[in-house]
Design a protein around this motif. Structure first.
Motif, PDB file in Angstrom:
ATOM      1  N   HIS A   5     -11.213   8.740   0.767  1.00 31.00           N
ATOM      2  CA  HIS A   5     -10.604   9.200  -0.482  1.00 31.00           C
ATOM      3  C   HIS A   5     -11.535  10.100  -1.286  1.00 31.00           C
ATOM      4  O   HIS A   5     -11.087  10.993  -1.985  1.00 31.00           O
ATOM      5  N   LEU A   6     -12.843   9.832  -1.190  1.00 33.98           N
ATOM      6  CA  LEU A   6     -13.819  10.624  -1.938  1.00 33.98           C
ATOM      7  C   LEU A   6     -15.161  10.544  -1.238  1.00 33.98           C
ATOM      8  O   LEU A   6     -15.608   9.455  -0.868  1.00 33.98           O
ATOM      9  N   ASP A   7     -15.794  11.692  -1.055  1.00 31.88           N
ATOM     10  CA  ASP A   7     -17.153  11.762  -0.532  1.00 31.88           C
ATOM     11  C   ASP A   7     -17.891  12.731  -1.449  1.00 31.88           C
ATOM     12  O   ASP A   7     -17.792  13.951  -1.294  1.00 31.88           O
ATOM     13  N   LYS A  17     -23.637  10.762  -3.625  1.00 34.18           N
ATOM     14  CA  LYS A  17     -24.075   9.390  -3.376  1.00 34.18           C
ATOM     15  C   LYS A  17     -22.944   8.375  -3.384  1.00 34.18           C
ATOM     16  O   LYS A  17     -23.177   7.199  -3.155  1.00 34.18           O
ATOM     17  N   VAL A  18     -21.715   8.813  -3.651  1.00 33.54           N
ATOM     18  CA  VAL A  18     -20.585   7.884  -3.726  1.00 33.54           C
ATOM     19  C   VAL A  18     -19.546   8.239  -2.669  1.00 33.54           C
ATOM     20  O   VAL A  18     -19.112   9.386  -2.561  1.00 33.54           O
ATOM     21  N   THR A  19     -19.162   7.231  -1.885  1.00 32.84           N
ATOM     22  CA  THR A  19     -18.107   7.376  -0.882  1.00 32.84           C
ATOM     23  C   THR A  19     -17.077   6.285  -1.141  1.00 32.84           C
ATOM     24  O   THR A  19     -17.443   5.116  -1.305  1.00 32.84           O
ATOM     25  N   ILE A  20     -15.805   6.663  -1.184  1.00 30.52           N
ATOM     26  CA  ILE A  20     -14.721   5.708  -1.412  1.00 30.52           C
ATOM     27  C   ILE A  20     -13.692   5.893  -0.307  1.00 30.52           C
ATOM     28  O   ILE A  20     -13.312   7.025   0.013  1.00 30.52           O
ATOM     29  N   GLY A  21     -13.246   4.778   0.268  1.00 27.72           N
ATOM     30  CA  GLY A  21     -12.254   4.869   1.327  1.00 27.72           C
ATOM     31  C   GLY A  21     -11.522   3.565   1.534  1.00 27.72           C
ATOM     32  O   GLY A  21     -11.782   2.563   0.864  1.00 27.72           O
ATOM     33  N   TYR A  78     -13.189   0.307  -0.107  1.00 28.50           N
ATOM     34  CA  TYR A  78     -14.637   0.159  -0.294  1.00 28.50           C
ATOM     35  C   TYR A  78     -15.193   1.326  -1.110  1.00 28.50           C
ATOM     36  O   TYR A  78     -14.636   2.432  -1.127  1.00 28.50           O
ATOM     37  N   VAL A  79     -16.292   1.021  -1.785  1.00 28.42           N
ATOM     38  CA  VAL A  79     -17.080   2.023  -2.491  1.00 28.42           C
ATOM     39  C   VAL A  79     -18.512   1.850  -2.023  1.00 28.42           C
ATOM     40  O   VAL A  79     -19.087   0.759  -2.153  1.00 28.42           O
ATOM     41  N   LEU A  80     -19.085   2.895  -1.439  1.00 31.72           N
ATOM     42  CA  LEU A  80     -20.478   2.889  -1.030  1.00 31.72           C
ATOM     43  C   LEU A  80     -21.258   3.758  -1.999  1.00 31.72           C
ATOM     44  O   LEU A  80     -20.866   4.913  -2.263  1.00 31.72           O
ATOM     45  N   ILE A  81     -22.359   3.221  -2.512  1.00 29.05           N
ATOM     46  CA  ILE A  81     -23.216   3.942  -3.441  1.00 29.05           C
ATOM     47  C   ILE A  81     -24.604   4.023  -2.813  1.00 29.05           C
ATOM     48  O   ILE A  81     -25.275   2.993  -2.656  1.00 29.05           O
ATOM     49  N   ALA A  82     -25.002   5.224  -2.426  1.00 28.33           N
ATOM     50  CA  ALA A  82     -26.298   5.408  -1.791  1.00 28.33           C
ATOM     51  C   ALA A  82     -27.408   5.290  -2.831  1.00 28.33           C
ATOM     52  O   ALA A  82     -27.234   5.650  -3.999  1.00 28.33           O
ATOM     53  N   ASP A  83     -28.545   4.761  -2.395  1.00 23.10           N
ATOM     54  CA  ASP A  83     -29.710   4.636  -3.281  1.00 23.10           C
ATOM     55  C   ASP A  83     -30.236   6.019  -3.658  1.00 23.10           C
ATOM     56  O   ASP A  83     -30.104   6.975  -2.985  1.00 23.10           O
TER      57      ASP A  83
END
Length: 119
Positions: free
Chosen positions: A40-42, A45-49, A114-119
């Motif tokens: 849904h979003l890349d 540092k933020v990826t949502i899917g 999910y939401v991934l937040i990279a350091d």
């Protein structure tokens, strides 16, 4: 183009889930991870899917990202390295902090946002 991304209760925005492969084959302990997903979003540092997968188990490592997920359907058991385990089902959410390593086991075909937040 809108700055609003609608994600419905099935985890779908404008597209259907498509075959994907987020699970590294070498991490799988049992079963076969048959996966579908939608990104849904890349944005840096933020990826949502949305991700869906059949039952399997793996060693999951998040060395440099934090994950927030909400379960839409199915069940998953997550076990920390020290043996502490928790199970999540529809409507539950969890956060795996950066540095997490443990067992991730899909007990029933799982669909999550999910939401991934990279350091």
């Amino acid at each position: 183009m809108s700055d609003i991304i609608r994600i419905n209760s099935k985890g779908i925005s404008t597209e259907e889930l498509a075959p994907c492969s987020a699970v590294p084959a070498e991490a799988v302990l049992i079963g076969e991870a048959r996966e579908t997903g939608a990104l849904h979003l890349d944005a840096g540092k933020v990826t949502i899917g949305t991700w869906e997968c059949t039952p399997y188990a793996e060693i999951l490592a998040l060395p440099d990202a934090t994950e927030y997920s909400t379960i839409l359907s199915g069940r998953v058991a997550i076990t920390e390295a020290d043996g502490g385990a928790q199970e999540f089902g529809p409507g539950d959410s969890y956060v795996l902090k950066s540095g997490f390593e443990g067992r991730f086991e899909v007990l029933e075909t799982l669909r999550k946002i999910y939401v991934l937040i990279a350091d």
